[in-house]
Scaffold this active site. Structure first.
Site, PDB file in Angstrom:
ATOM      1  N   ASP A 210      68.292 -26.782 -72.127  1.00 44.82           N
ATOM      2  CA  ASP A 210      67.296 -25.722 -72.287  1.00 44.82           C
ATOM      3  C   ASP A 210      66.339 -26.080 -73.424  1.00 44.82           C
ATOM      4  O   ASP A 210      66.751 -26.216 -74.576  1.00 44.82           O
ATOM      5  CB  ASP A 210      67.982 -24.392 -72.603  1.00 44.82           C
TER       6      ASP A 210
ATOM      7  N   HIS B 202      63.415 -24.286 -74.375  1.00 46.95           N
ATOM      8  CA  HIS B 202      63.045 -23.067 -75.096  1.00 46.95           C
ATOM      9  C   HIS B 202      61.878 -23.260 -76.061  1.00 46.95           C
ATOM     10  O   HIS B 202      61.956 -22.922 -77.250  1.00 46.95           O
ATOM     11  CB  HIS B 202      64.250 -22.489 -75.842  1.00 46.95           C
TER      12      HIS B 202
ATOM     13  N   ASP C 284      64.783 -22.769 -68.332  1.00 51.58           N
ATOM     14  CA  ASP C 284      64.496 -22.165 -69.641  1.00 51.58           C
ATOM     15  C   ASP C 284      63.606 -23.090 -70.458  1.00 51.58           C
ATOM     16  O   ASP C 284      63.923 -23.444 -71.602  1.00 51.58           O
ATOM     17  CB  ASP C 284      65.779 -21.821 -70.394  1.00 51.58           C
TER      18      ASP C 284
ATOM     19  N   ASN D 157      66.694 -18.208 -66.274  1.00 52.30           N
ATOM     20  CA  ASN D 157      66.601 -16.756 -66.388  1.00 52.30           C
ATOM     21  C   ASN D 157      65.399 -16.322 -67.240  1.00 52.30           C
ATOM     22  O   ASN D 157      64.837 -15.251 -67.035  1.00 52.30           O
ATOM     23  CB  ASN D 157      67.894 -16.162 -66.944  1.00 52.30           C
ATOM     24  N   HIS D 158      64.961 -17.173 -68.166  1.00 53.90           N
ATOM     25  CA  HIS D 158      63.810 -16.801 -68.992  1.00 53.90           C
ATOM     26  C   HIS D 158      62.506 -16.890 -68.214  1.00 53.90           C
ATOM     27  O   HIS D 158      61.605 -16.069 -68.422  1.00 53.90           O
ATOM     28  CB  HIS D 158      63.779 -17.653 -70.258  1.00 53.90           C
TER      29      HIS D 158
ATOM     30  N   HIS E 281      72.012 -22.894 -69.897  1.00 57.19           N
ATOM     31  CA  HIS E 281      72.212 -21.454 -70.050  1.00 57.19           C
ATOM     32  C   HIS E 281      73.208 -21.078 -71.141  1.00 57.19           C
ATOM     33  O   HIS E 281      72.901 -20.268 -72.010  1.00 57.19           O
ATOM     34  CB  HIS E 281      72.627 -20.833 -68.717  1.00 57.19           C
TER      35      HIS E 281
END
Length: 220
Positions: free
Chosen positions: A18, A20, A47, A73-74, A182
């Site tokens: 991820d 981010h 993500d 999910n983001h 995740h």
């Protein structure tokens, strides 16, 4: 919903956890391995956005021909807030903000929405790539017990943590290996044939980038 990739006979394949919004960190990792954007491929577990200030630039990675990400999910939280049936609702907006979407408050609202709209067609729920004659699946959070059930998509693909919470080492059927993110782990770990590679880059400064061939050697 799912995209399949043939073997890369021109260069190397890498998996990354991820991101981010940590674009500079990703670039540092890619430079460290001599990533060649003309020959190598990067597979992301999703993500790309949230929690980091470079989220918009990270989202644009989905448009690069060398970067192949799945939906996290983001990305789905952003979709719900900006493009989904409940777009504009306080509930969808607050859910995104609480989970790290505040970076979007400092960007042009229309620019974020436009980039998300362009990126989403390049963010399937699952990918499958051939690596040295073996099939490797990629989803964001949790694969089904049998890879053949990866479609139609379920919420577990984006949000699931049941397998890792139980320490379930039952291999996923119908696939040689699966790579997920995740759930933050201290270091990359494996349960059965499922590899967890999210090492919490947004707060640990540690972004896992692993060559596909090295990951599969762990299963040998």
């Amino acid at each position: 919903m799912i995209q399949r990739h043939d073997a890369n006979h021109q260069g190397r394949d890498f998996f990354v956890g991820d991101v981010h919004g940590q674009l500079a960190l990703l670039q540092t990792e890619l430079e460290a391995v001599g990533f060649d954007r003309k020959r190598d491929r990067l597979f992301s577990v999703g993500d790309l956005i949230d929690r980091g200030s470079e989220s918009l630039a990270c989202l644009s990675l989905a448009l690069e021909p060398w970067c192949h990400a799945v939906c996290g999910n983001h990305e789905m939280l952003a979709f719900d807030a900006l493009l989904g049936e409940n777009r504009g609702s306080p509930q969808a907006h607050d859910a995104w903000m609480i989970n790290g979407g505040t970076w979007a408050m400092t960007a042009a609202h229309g620019e974020v929405r436009a980039m998300l709209q362009r990126a989403l067609p390049h963010l399937p729920y699952a990918r499958e790539v051939m690596v040295e004659g073996r099939r490797v699946g990629i989803v964001h959070a949790e694969p089904p017990a049998d890879w053949r059930d990866v479609m139609p998509p379920s919420q577990a693909l984006l949000w699931g943590r049941t397998r890792i919470m139980k320490g379930d080492e039952t291999p996923v059927k119908g696939i040689d290996a699966v790579v997920v993110g995740h759930t933050i782990v201290q270091r990359p770990m494996r349960l059965g044939n499922v590899h967890y590679i999210d090492t919490g880059a947004f707060n640990t400064g540690k972004l896992t980038l692993i060559e596909a061939r090295d990951l599969l050697r762990e299963d040998a």
